[in-house]
Design an enzyme around this catalytic site. Structure first.
Site, PDB file in Angstrom:
ATOM      1  N   ASN A  17       0.828  -1.216   0.000  1.00 32.03           N
ATOM      2  CA  ASN A  17       0.000   0.000   0.000  1.00 32.03           C
ATOM      3  C   ASN A  17       0.859   1.263   0.000  1.00 32.03           C
ATOM      4  O   ASN A  17       0.516   2.242  -0.666  1.00 32.03           O
ATOM      5  CB  ASN A  17      -0.964  -0.014   1.195  1.00 32.03           C
ATOM      6  CG  ASN A  17      -2.220  -0.802   0.885  1.00 32.03           C
ATOM      7  OD1 ASN A  17      -3.052  -0.367   0.096  1.00 32.03           O
ATOM      8  ND2 ASN A  17      -2.335  -1.989   1.462  1.00 32.03           N
ATOM      9  N   ASN A 109      -6.284   5.040   7.742  1.00 33.54           N
ATOM     10  CA  ASN A 109      -5.880   3.634   7.701  1.00 33.54           C
ATOM     11  C   ASN A 109      -6.625   2.946   6.570  1.00 33.54           C
ATOM     12  O   ASN A 109      -7.722   3.350   6.194  1.00 33.54           O
ATOM     13  CB  ASN A 109      -6.233   2.960   9.036  1.00 33.54           C
ATOM     14  CG  ASN A 109      -5.771   1.511   9.091  1.00 33.54           C
ATOM     15  OD1 ASN A 109      -4.687   1.186   8.602  1.00 33.54           O
ATOM     16  ND2 ASN A 109      -6.577   0.633   9.667  1.00 33.54           N
ATOM     17  N   HIS A 111      -8.168  -0.758   5.679  1.00 27.94           N
ATOM     18  CA  HIS A 111      -8.528  -2.012   6.369  1.00 27.94           C
ATOM     19  C   HIS A 111      -9.189  -2.963   5.370  1.00 27.94           C
ATOM     20  O   HIS A 111     -10.051  -2.543   4.595  1.00 27.94           O
ATOM     21  CB  HIS A 111      -9.481  -1.701   7.527  1.00 27.94           C
ATOM     22  CG  HIS A 111      -9.850  -2.916   8.308  1.00 27.94           C
ATOM     23  ND1 HIS A 111      -8.984  -3.507   9.204  1.00 27.94           N
ATOM     24  CD2 HIS A 111     -10.962  -3.682   8.299  1.00 27.94           C
ATOM     25  CE1 HIS A 111      -9.559  -4.582   9.725  1.00 27.94           C
ATOM     26  NE2 HIS A 111     -10.764  -4.707   9.189  1.00 27.94           N
ATOM     27  N   SER A 138     -11.760  -0.741   3.184  1.00 26.79           N
ATOM     28  CA  SER A 138     -12.228   0.576   3.630  1.00 26.79           C
ATOM     29  C   SER A 138     -11.043   1.454   3.997  1.00 26.79           C
ATOM     30  O   SER A 138     -10.096   0.992   4.633  1.00 26.79           O
ATOM     31  CB  SER A 138     -13.095   0.443   4.892  1.00 26.79           C
ATOM     32  OG  SER A 138     -14.087  -0.546   4.740  1.00 26.79           O
ATOM     33  N   ASP A 147     -10.291   0.128  14.397  1.00 26.70           N
ATOM     34  CA  ASP A 147     -10.985   0.033  13.103  1.00 26.70           C
ATOM     35  C   ASP A 147     -12.394   0.624  13.158  1.00 26.70           C
ATOM     36  O   ASP A 147     -13.336   0.099  12.554  1.00 26.70           O
ATOM     37  CB  ASP A 147     -11.051  -1.433  12.629  1.00 26.70           C
ATOM     38  CG  ASP A 147      -9.667  -2.031  12.440  1.00 26.70           C
ATOM     39  OD1 ASP A 147      -8.741  -1.284  12.084  1.00 26.70           O
ATOM     40  OD2 ASP A 147      -9.514  -3.251  12.643  1.00 26.70           O
ATOM     41  N   GLU A 176      -7.510  -2.143  -2.645  1.00 26.65           N
ATOM     42  CA  GLU A 176      -6.839  -1.281  -1.654  1.00 26.65           C
ATOM     43  C   GLU A 176      -5.908  -0.315  -2.368  1.00 26.65           C
ATOM     44  O   GLU A 176      -5.873   0.881  -2.083  1.00 26.65           O
ATOM     45  CB  GLU A 176      -6.033  -2.135  -0.669  1.00 26.65           C
ATOM     46  CG  GLU A 176      -6.892  -3.027   0.209  1.00 26.65           C
ATOM     47  CD  GLU A 176      -6.061  -3.823   1.216  1.00 26.65           C
ATOM     48  OE1 GLU A 176      -4.994  -3.354   1.624  1.00 26.65           O
ATOM     49  OE2 GLU A 176      -6.496  -4.931   1.581  1.00 26.65           O
TER      50      GLU A 176
HETATM   51  C1  GRF Z   1      -3.322  -4.720   3.897  1.00 21.17           C
HETATM   52  O1  GRF Z   1      -4.186  -5.783   3.627  1.00 21.17           O
HETATM   53  C2  GRF Z   1      -4.052  -3.656   4.667  1.00 21.17           C
HETATM   54  O2  GRF Z   1      -5.404  -3.572   4.359  1.00 21.17           O
HETATM   55  C3  GRF Z   1      -3.885  -4.108   6.081  1.00 21.17           C
HETATM   56  O3  GRF Z   1      -2.606  -4.671   6.157  1.00 21.17           O
HETATM   57  C4  GRF Z   1      -2.215  -5.119   4.858  1.00 21.17           C
HETATM   58  C5  GRF Z   1      -0.915  -4.438   4.554  1.00 21.17           C
HETATM   59  O4  GRF Z   1      -0.354  -4.871   3.329  1.00 21.17           O
HETATM   60  N1  GRF Z   1      -4.091  -3.010   7.006  1.00 21.17           N
HETATM   61  P1  GRF Z   1       0.857  -4.083   2.683  1.00 21.17           P
HETATM   62  O5  GRF Z   1       1.979  -4.086   3.727  1.00 21.17           O
HETATM   63  O6  GRF Z   1       0.401  -2.703   2.369  1.00 21.17           O
HETATM   64  O7  GRF Z   1       1.234  -4.878   1.483  1.00 21.17           O
END
Ligand code: GRF
Length: 205
Positions: A17, A109, A111, A138, A147, A176
């Site tokens: 992410n 964040n 999630h 989300s 959350d 995401e």
């Molecule tokens: C993601 O699935 C996010 O939604 C959750 O933790 C994971 C992190 O993945 N909070 P990355 O480190 O961004 O690949």
């Protein structure tokens, strides 16, 4: 935008992410720039990725440290980099109430569920076991309840008959990566427009 909102990303793991946030400037002119990637896991792959994007990194293991004290060190570092908004991206550690108060209304964040459903961990397995038709992700503001803060963006993903937690997680992760940069951008744009003359000075207080 020339004068961008300064974002600090906090991560603990692979950092996909964070990467999506960093790459967003290739397809848009975002209202934010990532000025720091901070981690409680010094060996996190996300830090390696961040450095490849030219993002400064900071890491310290939380092991053996009091939560509030550790979070104060993180806040000090974020402030040193004049961070204005914090984006959690797979930060696998509860934040202390003091940290959340210090950054009130400025922590986002991502999630992997359609909040308010499936707060906490292991969201995809739980959604499959419950026989849900849809999973998703989300983006929300972080408050003291886990959350639980206001949702600012969401995307639904249809669950398929043969989905495993892994196959579902992979499709949700694509979403995401799509919605987090957009949501952070909109959030920062609104913040910048509302707060522009005072944003930096207010945060330094
Ligand atoms: C993601 O699935 C996010 O939604 C959750 O933790 C994971 C992190 O993945 N909070 P990355 O480190 O961004 O690949």
């Amino acid at each position: 935008m020339a004068d961008k909102v300064r974002v600090g990303v906090m991560l603990s793991g692979r950092g996909s992410n964070m990467q999506a946030l960093a790459q967003y400037k290739r397809i848009a002119d975002p209202a934010f720039e990532i000025v720091l990637a901070a981690s409680n896991v010094p060996e996190a792959r996300g830090l390696v990725l961040a450095r490849r994007f030219g993002i400064k990194t900071w890491a310290m293991s939380h092991v053996g440290r009091d939560r509030a004290e550790f979070d104060r060190l993180v806040t000090d570092e974020l402030r040193r980099h004049e961070v204005e908004v914090v984006a959690l991206a797979g930060y696998m550690r509860l934040l202390s109430p003091d940290f959340i108060r210090a950054w009130q209304g400025r922590i986002l964040n991502i999630h992997p569920s359609l909040l308010p459903a499936y707060k906490g961990l292991d969201t995809h397995r739980r959604a499959l076991l419950a026989g849900e038709d849809y999973a998703g992700c989300s983006v929300h503001l972080v408050t003291e309840e886990l959350d639980d803060g206001p949702v600012i963006a969401q995307s639904r993903v249809k669950i398929r008959g043969r989905d495993t937690p892994e196959s579902l997680a992979a499709r949700v992760l694509e979403e995401e990566h799509r919605i987090y940069p957009q949501a952070l951008d909109s959030f920062c744009r609104a913040l910048w427009e509302a707060d522009q003359p005072t944003i930096s000075s207010a945060l330094k207080k």
